[in-house]
Design a protein around this motif. Structure first.
Motif, PDB file in Angstrom:
ATOM      1  N   ASP A 110      43.161  61.676   8.067  1.00 58.62           N
ATOM      2  CA  ASP A 110      44.627  61.647   8.118  1.00 58.62           C
ATOM      3  C   ASP A 110      45.146  60.801   9.275  1.00 58.62           C
ATOM      4  OD1 ASP A 110      44.894  63.233   5.899  1.00 58.62           O
ATOM      5  OD2 ASP A 110      45.247  65.089   7.015  1.00 58.62           O
ATOM      6  N   GLY A 111      44.250  60.320  10.138  1.00 55.51           N
ATOM      7  CA  GLY A 111      44.651  59.484  11.264  1.00 55.51           C
ATOM      8  C   GLY A 111      45.118  60.268  12.471  1.00 55.51           C
ATOM      9  N   LYS A 112      44.770  61.537  12.574  1.00 58.37           N
ATOM     10  CA  LYS A 112      45.244  62.404  13.652  1.00 58.37           C
ATOM     11  C   LYS A 112      44.193  62.521  14.761  1.00 58.37           C
ATOM     12  CE  LYS A 112      48.798  64.499  11.288  1.00 58.37           C
ATOM     13  NZ  LYS A 112      49.327  63.536  10.455  1.00 58.37           N
ATOM     14  N   CYS A 113      43.910  61.395  15.403  1.00 54.15           N
ATOM     15  CA  CYS A 113      42.890  61.357  16.438  1.00 54.15           C
ATOM     16  C   CYS A 113      43.300  60.352  17.509  1.00 54.15           C
ATOM     17  CB  CYS A 113      41.553  60.969  15.813  1.00 54.15           C
ATOM     18  SG  CYS A 113      40.222  60.769  16.995  1.00 54.15           S
ATOM     19  N   THR A 114      43.009  60.664  18.773  1.00 56.78           N
ATOM     20  CA  THR A 114      43.270  59.725  19.857  1.00 56.78           C
ATOM     21  C   THR A 114      42.017  59.569  20.715  1.00 56.78           C
ATOM     22  OG1 THR A 114      44.124  61.483  21.268  1.00 56.78           O
ATOM     23  CG2 THR A 114      45.730  60.241  19.992  1.00 56.78           C
ATOM     24  N   ALA A 132      38.089  63.183  23.739  1.00 54.51           N
ATOM     25  CA  ALA A 132      38.720  62.724  22.496  1.00 54.51           C
ATOM     26  C   ALA A 132      39.492  63.895  21.896  1.00 54.51           C
ATOM     27  CB  ALA A 132      37.685  62.213  21.510  1.00 54.51           C
ATOM     28  N   HIS A 133      40.687  63.629  21.423  1.00 55.70           N
ATOM     29  CA  HIS A 133      41.527  64.689  20.868  1.00 55.70           C
ATOM     30  C   HIS A 133      41.661  64.482  19.363  1.00 55.70           C
ATOM     31  CE1 HIS A 133      44.573  67.846  21.068  1.00 55.70           C
ATOM     32  NE2 HIS A 133      45.178  67.171  20.098  1.00 55.70           N
ATOM     33  N   ILE A 134      41.116  65.412  18.595  1.00 56.60           N
ATOM     34  CA  ILE A 134      41.256  65.405  17.139  1.00 56.60           C
ATOM     35  C   ILE A 134      42.122  66.608  16.786  1.00 56.60           C
ATOM     36  CG2 ILE A 134      40.074  65.538  14.929  1.00 56.60           C
ATOM     37  CD1 ILE A 134      37.613  64.331  16.291  1.00 56.60           C
ATOM     38  N   ASP A 135      43.322  66.355  16.255  1.00 56.70           N
ATOM     39  CA  ASP A 135      44.253  67.436  15.940  1.00 56.70           C
ATOM     40  C   ASP A 135      43.644  68.404  14.936  1.00 56.70           C
ATOM     41  OD1 ASP A 135      46.162  66.439  17.605  1.00 56.70           O
ATOM     42  OD2 ASP A 135      47.292  65.417  16.028  1.00 56.70           O
ATOM     43  N   GLU A 136      44.135  69.639  14.992  1.00 57.54           N
ATOM     44  CA  GLU A 136      43.687  70.638  14.026  1.00 57.54           C
ATOM     45  C   GLU A 136      44.174  70.247  12.637  1.00 57.54           C
ATOM     46  OE1 GLU A 136      45.111  74.410  15.306  1.00 57.54           O
ATOM     47  OE2 GLU A 136      43.548  74.635  16.804  1.00 57.54           O
ATOM     48  N   TYR A 137      43.349  70.542  11.637  1.00 53.22           N
ATOM     49  CA  TYR A 137      43.714  70.274  10.251  1.00 53.22           C
ATOM     50  C   TYR A 137      44.583  71.422   9.757  1.00 53.22           C
ATOM     51  CZ  TYR A 137      43.256  68.939   5.369  1.00 53.22           C
ATOM     52  OH  TYR A 137      43.517  68.558   4.084  1.00 53.22           O
ATOM     53  N   PHE A 156      45.361  72.750   6.908  1.00 53.76           N
ATOM     54  CA  PHE A 156      44.945  73.651   5.841  1.00 53.76           C
ATOM     55  C   PHE A 156      43.584  74.309   6.081  1.00 53.76           C
ATOM     56  CE2 PHE A 156      47.611  70.296   3.988  1.00 53.76           C
ATOM     57  CZ  PHE A 156      48.693  71.086   3.631  1.00 53.76           C
ATOM     58  N   ALA A 157      43.043  74.219   7.294  1.00 51.11           N
ATOM     59  CA  ALA A 157      41.718  74.779   7.567  1.00 51.11           C
ATOM     60  C   ALA A 157      41.757  76.262   7.915  1.00 51.11           C
ATOM     61  CB  ALA A 157      41.032  74.006   8.682  1.00 51.11           C
ATOM     62  N   ASN A 158      42.930  76.810   8.196  1.00 57.64           N
ATOM     63  CA  ASN A 158      43.100  78.228   8.508  1.00 57.64           C
ATOM     64  C   ASN A 158      42.185  78.683   9.634  1.00 57.64           C
ATOM     65  OD1 ASN A 158      44.995  78.335   6.503  1.00 57.64           O
ATOM     66  ND2 ASN A 158      43.549  79.045   4.954  1.00 57.64           N
ATOM     67  N   ARG A 159      41.400  79.718   9.410  1.00 57.51           N
ATOM     68  CA  ARG A 159      40.558  80.274  10.477  1.00 57.51           C
ATOM     69  C   ARG A 159      39.299  79.441  10.725  1.00 57.51           C
ATOM     70  NH1 ARG A 159      36.925  84.766   7.948  1.00 57.51           N
ATOM     71  NH2 ARG A 159      36.981  84.121   5.788  1.00 57.51           N
ATOM     72  N   PHE A 160      39.002  78.478   9.866  1.00 52.94           N
ATOM     73  CA  PHE A 160      37.807  77.653  10.025  1.00 52.94           C
ATOM     74  C   PHE A 160      38.117  76.376  10.813  1.00 52.94           C
ATOM     75  CE2 PHE A 160      37.224  79.964   6.015  1.00 52.94           C
ATOM     76  CZ  PHE A 160      36.138  80.736   6.389  1.00 52.94           C
ATOM     77  N   ASN A 161      39.247  76.355  11.499  1.00 60.10           N
ATOM     78  CA  ASN A 161      39.658  75.164  12.221  1.00 60.10           C
ATOM     79  C   ASN A 161      38.800  74.950  13.464  1.00 60.10           C
ATOM     80  OD1 ASN A 161      41.362  72.938  12.288  1.00 60.10           O
ATOM     81  ND2 ASN A 161      43.150  74.191  11.873  1.00 60.10           N
ATOM     82  N   HIS A 162      38.922  73.793  14.062  1.00 58.49           N
ATOM     83  CA  HIS A 162      38.127  73.406  15.222  1.00 58.49           C
ATOM     84  C   HIS A 162      39.006  73.395  16.474  1.00 58.49           C
ATOM     85  CE1 HIS A 162      40.020  69.706  13.765  1.00 58.49           C
ATOM     86  NE2 HIS A 162      40.007  69.323  15.020  1.00 58.49           N
ATOM     87  N   PHE A 163      38.354  73.361  17.624  1.00 56.45           N
ATOM     88  CA  PHE A 163      39.056  73.213  18.897  1.00 56.45           C
ATOM     89  C   PHE A 163      39.308  71.725  19.110  1.00 56.45           C
ATOM     90  CE2 PHE A 163      38.916  72.867  23.592  1.00 56.45           C
ATOM     91  CZ  PHE A 163      40.067  73.593  23.851  1.00 56.45           C
ATOM     92  N   PRO A 164      40.550  71.286  19.337  1.00 55.92           N
ATOM     93  CA  PRO A 164      40.876  69.858  19.348  1.00 55.92           C
ATOM     94  C   PRO A 164      40.174  69.024  20.421  1.00 55.92           C
ATOM     95  CG  PRO A 164      42.867  71.146  19.148  1.00 55.92           C
ATOM     96  CD  PRO A 164      41.760  72.102  19.407  1.00 55.92           C
ATOM     97  N   ALA A 165      39.885  69.593  21.576  1.00 56.99           N
ATOM     98  CA  ALA A 165      39.351  68.784  22.675  1.00 56.99           C
ATOM     99  C   ALA A 165      37.903  69.126  23.016  1.00 56.99           C
ATOM    100  CB  ALA A 165      40.232  68.959  23.910  1.00 56.99           C
TER     101      ALA A 165
END
Length: 156
Positions: free
Chosen positions: A42-46, A66-71, A73-82
């Motif tokens: 989705d292009g949500k990364c810096t 590197a900062h990858i924004d949370e997705y 629709f991932a709900n509880r399976f999301n990742h930590f951005p940093a």
């Protein structure tokens, strides 16, 4: 190149070209989880504040900052951005980077994040810092190229 590869974004670290001279580049793999891949597509990364660290004990490369924004629709399976992300490279490349990092003023910086045959790849570079004089010279050269392009376009 199929239709999906044309639509995937290329995330570049434009700040790196302004702050550093890039001596050598390497293409490495990056270990990601599913929600991170979706977010990058989705292009949500810096990569602006990111750097690469070498683990001295295990000969491993780590992407830090590197900062990858949370997705969304991932709900509880999301990742930590940093979080730290492991990079995959050949042992001889890691040794080459380690030797270059030991030199004065050299650092390893991520330059570009992209997909190659559905696999996320990171282009990293061995870089030397620029001082203010070098940055000013780059700006002068860029402005001169733009002026030449304007003149060439006007004479068509």
């Amino acid at each position: 190149m199929n239709k999906n590869e044309q639509n995937t974004p290329v995330i570049q670290n434009r700040k790196a070209n302004h702050l550093y001279f890039v001596d050598e580049t390497f293409e490495v793999g990056i270990m990601l989880i599913g929600s991170e891949v979706k977010s990058i597509r989705d292009g949500k990364c810096t990569l602006g504040e990111a750097w690469v660290d070498i683990d001295e004990d295990k000969d491993e490369l780590w992407l830090i900052g590197a900062h990858i924004d949370e997705y969304l629709f991932a709900n509880r399976f999301n990742h930590f951005p940093a979080r730290k992300r492991k990079l995959l490279a050949h042992a001889h490349e890691i040794q080459k980077m380690r030797k270059a990092k030991e030199l004065k003023g050299c650092t390893i910086v991520p330059l570009k994040l992209y997909f190659k045959k559905r696999i996320a790849k990171l282009e990293i570079g061995i870089c030397r810092g620029k001082d203010q004089r070098d940055k000013r010279q780059d700006i002068i050269n860029r402005d001169a190229k733009l002026e030449i392009a304007r003149i060439a376009k006007a004479h068509r």
